[in-house]
Design an enzyme around this catalytic site. Structure first.
Site, mmCIF file in Angstrom:
data_model
loop_
_atom_site.group_PDB
_atom_site.id
_atom_site.type_symbol
_atom_site.label_atom_id
_atom_site.label_comp_id
_atom_site.label_asym_id
_atom_site.label_seq_id
_atom_site.Cartn_x
_atom_site.Cartn_y
_atom_site.Cartn_z
ATOM 1 N N GLY A 1 26.844 38.164 41.267
ATOM 2 C CA GLY A 1 28.201 38.602 40.916
ATOM 3 C C GLY A 1 28.945 39.287 42.048
ATOM 4 O O GLY A 1 28.352 39.908 42.927
ATOM 5 N N SER B 1 34.395 25.510 38.321
ATOM 6 C CA SER B 1 34.943 24.681 39.406
ATOM 7 C C SER B 1 33.975 23.559 39.775
ATOM 8 O O SER B 1 34.408 22.454 40.137
ATOM 9 C CB SER B 1 35.288 25.529 40.626
ATOM 10 O OG SER B 1 34.230 26.395 40.956
ATOM 11 N N HIS C 1 36.100 38.522 47.066
ATOM 12 C CA HIS C 1 37.509 38.709 47.415
ATOM 13 C C HIS C 1 37.717 39.917 48.317
ATOM 14 O O HIS C 1 38.851 40.348 48.518
ATOM 15 C CB HIS C 1 38.353 38.821 46.147
ATOM 16 C CG HIS C 1 38.491 37.499 45.438
ATOM 17 N ND1 HIS C 1 37.782 36.394 45.806
ATOM 18 C CD2 HIS C 1 39.256 37.116 44.395
ATOM 19 C CE1 HIS C 1 38.104 35.383 45.011
ATOM 20 N NE2 HIS C 1 38.998 35.795 44.141
ATOM 21 N N SER D 1 26.657 33.743 51.211
ATOM 22 C CA SER D 1 27.347 32.668 51.935
ATOM 23 C C SER D 1 27.287 32.863 53.448
ATOM 24 O O SER D 1 27.170 31.892 54.189
ATOM 25 C CB SER D 1 28.796 32.565 51.467
ATOM 26 O OG SER D 1 29.485 33.760 51.715
ATOM 27 N N GLY E 1 31.050 30.240 45.708
ATOM 28 C CA GLY E 1 31.402 30.875 44.429
ATOM 29 C C GLY E 1 31.163 29.929 43.272
ATOM 30 O O GLY E 1 32.089 29.300 42.749
ATOM 31 N N ASP F 1 35.943 30.423 47.143
ATOM 32 C CA ASP F 1 36.228 31.149 45.885
ATOM 33 C C ASP F 1 35.089 32.145 45.606
ATOM 34 O O ASP F 1 34.639 32.284 44.483
ATOM 35 C CB ASP F 1 36.368 30.135 44.737
ATOM 36 C CG ASP F 1 36.942 30.760 43.471
ATOM 37 O OD1 ASP F 1 37.607 31.806 43.566
ATOM 38 O OD2 ASP F 1 36.715 30.180 42.395
ATOM 39 N N HIS G 1 41.050 29.612 46.615
ATOM 40 C CA HIS G 1 41.519 30.022 45.294
ATOM 41 C C HIS G 1 42.048 31.451 45.372
ATOM 42 O O HIS G 1 41.723 32.184 46.288
ATOM 43 C CB HIS G 1 40.384 29.940 44.263
ATOM 44 C CG HIS G 1 40.877 29.988 42.845
ATOM 45 N ND1 HIS G 1 40.336 30.815 41.885
ATOM 46 C CD2 HIS G 1 41.896 29.308 42.230
ATOM 47 C CE1 HIS G 1 40.977 30.619 40.740
ATOM 48 N NE2 HIS G 1 41.935 29.727 40.923
ATOM 49 N N ASP G 2 42.892 31.824 44.397
ATOM 50 C CA ASP G 2 43.405 33.194 44.276
ATOM 51 C C ASP G 2 44.344 33.578 45.426
ATOM 52 O O ASP G 2 44.231 34.665 46.004
ATOM 53 C CB ASP G 2 42.251 34.200 44.132
ATOM 54 C CG ASP G 2 41.349 33.837 42.970
ATOM 55 O OD1 ASP G 2 41.861 33.738 41.837
ATOM 56 O OD2 ASP G 2 40.143 33.608 43.175
ATOM 57 N N PHE H 1 36.990 31.227 36.035
ATOM 58 C CA PHE H 1 38.284 31.744 36.468
ATOM 59 C C PHE H 1 39.125 30.640 37.095
ATOM 60 O O PHE H 1 39.530 30.729 38.241
ATOM 61 C CB PHE H 1 38.079 32.859 37.497
ATOM 62 C CG PHE H 1 37.134 33.934 37.050
ATOM 63 C CD1 PHE H 1 37.559 34.933 36.184
ATOM 64 C CD2 PHE H 1 35.820 33.937 37.479
ATOM 65 C CE1 PHE H 1 36.702 35.923 35.752
ATOM 66 C CE2 PHE H 1 34.946 34.928 37.053
ATOM 67 C CZ PHE H 1 35.380 35.923 36.188
HETATM 68 N N1 SAH Z 1 34.396 29.170 41.181
HETATM 69 C C1 SAH Z 1 34.037 29.933 40.007
HETATM 70 C C2 SAH Z 1 34.356 31.418 40.115
HETATM 71 C C3 SAH Z 1 33.649 32.127 41.244
HETATM 72 S S1 SAH Z 1 33.623 33.883 41.012
HETATM 73 C C4 SAH Z 1 34.724 29.341 38.767
HETATM 74 O O1 SAH Z 1 35.362 28.294 38.853
HETATM 75 O O2 SAH Z 1 34.615 29.921 37.686
HETATM 76 C C5 SAH Z 1 32.990 34.443 42.534
HETATM 77 C C6 SAH Z 1 31.505 34.171 42.747
HETATM 78 O O3 SAH Z 1 31.244 34.443 44.126
HETATM 79 C C7 SAH Z 1 30.544 35.065 41.945
HETATM 80 O O4 SAH Z 1 29.705 34.276 41.145
HETATM 81 C C8 SAH Z 1 29.743 35.825 43.022
HETATM 82 O O5 SAH Z 1 28.357 35.981 42.726
HETATM 83 C C9 SAH Z 1 29.925 34.950 44.245
HETATM 84 N N2 SAH Z 1 29.838 35.684 45.509
HETATM 85 C C10 SAH Z 1 30.492 36.821 45.862
HETATM 86 N N3 SAH Z 1 30.175 37.190 47.116
HETATM 87 C C11 SAH Z 1 29.300 36.252 47.582
HETATM 88 C C12 SAH Z 1 28.603 36.081 48.815
HETATM 89 N N4 SAH Z 1 28.748 36.940 49.830
HETATM 90 N N5 SAH Z 1 27.782 35.023 48.935
HETATM 91 C C13 SAH Z 1 27.602 34.142 47.914
HETATM 92 N N6 SAH Z 1 28.245 34.245 46.735
HETATM 93 C C14 SAH Z 1 29.080 35.293 46.558
HETATM 94 MG MG MG Z 2 38.781 32.474 41.921
#
Ligand code: SAH
Ligand code: MG
Length: 204
Positions: free
Chosen positions: A69, A46, A138, A118, A40, A135, A163-164, A14
């Protein structure tokens, strides 16, 4: 820069090309002083850009993800991708593709996967960071946690990137933007102009 854009376009993710390049440039500067960290990983899009910049400086990108995810990537949700379902557990598993990306782009010695939530990892974290890229989830509480728990590790002159960021609610969810605004209001950072949906701040 040694990044194969034809192959990058095959990696699920993304991040658009200009945003990716801006991240690369920022990490090239940031990783001269300290390791970088992203929250993320997903399938590694990324990480290709942040990690390749780190590699040029013989530095490291830590990439944090539980690999099961985000809310919107679960079955039945808007960003669900059936390729990512592990048939044995019936859950999303992005770790296999993330590791393939690191292998394909020769990043295994430059990008270190850190697997878990995280907020849990963040509470144990001690290493100063040259760049933090947020990232992950959300959901408002989660973005706020990511900011509050992790940003204190950014060194002076280091970068905080989100991001976003969508100031216009018709373009996307508001949680990252609300937290970004909190970071701006803290006056701890020099604010760079928004670049597409990337908000980049520099710690004073
Ligand atoms: N940076 C990536 C997109 C990240 S999508 C790119 O460039 O394509 C968001 C990611 O955050 C997902 O893979 C999801 O598993 C992770 N995520 C969501 N909540 C999280 C959390 N609490 N701790 C760790 N990872 C998390
Ligand atoms: Mg993003």
């Amino acid at each position: 820069m040694q990044i194969d854009f034809v192959n990058v376009s095959k990696v699920k993710g993304f991040l658009d090309k200009e945003e990716a390049l801006r991240l690369y440039e920022t990490a090239l500067e940031a990783s001269k002083s300290a390791p970088c960290l992203e929250i993320g990983s997903y399938c590694g899009k990324s990480a290709i850009f942040l990690g390749s910049a780190c590699r040029e400086n013989k530095a490291i990108l830590f990439s944090v993800d539980h690999h099961t995810g985000s809310e919107e990537q679960q079955p039945g949700q808007e960003y669900f991708d059936p390729d990512l379902l592990d048939p044995q557990t019936g859950k999303i598993d992005t770790l296999r593709l993330f590791r393939k990306t690191l292998f394909d782009f020769q990043l295994e010695n430059s990008v270190i996967p850190v697997i878990g939530k995280s907020e849990i990892i963040g509470h144990a974290w001690k290493t100063p960071l040259g760049l933090l890229f947020i990232d992950g989830s959300h959901a408002y509480e989660s973005v706020l946690n990511d900011y509050e728990i992790w940003s204190k590790h950014i060194i002076p002159g280091g970068y905080l990137a989100f991001h976003d960021i969508f100031p216009n609610p018709t373009e996307g969810g508001q949680a990252p933007y609300l937290v970004y605004q909190q970071a701006v209001a803290s006056e701890l950072y020099e604010v760079r102009p928004l670049f597409k949906s990337l908000g980049i701040l520099r710690k004073k």
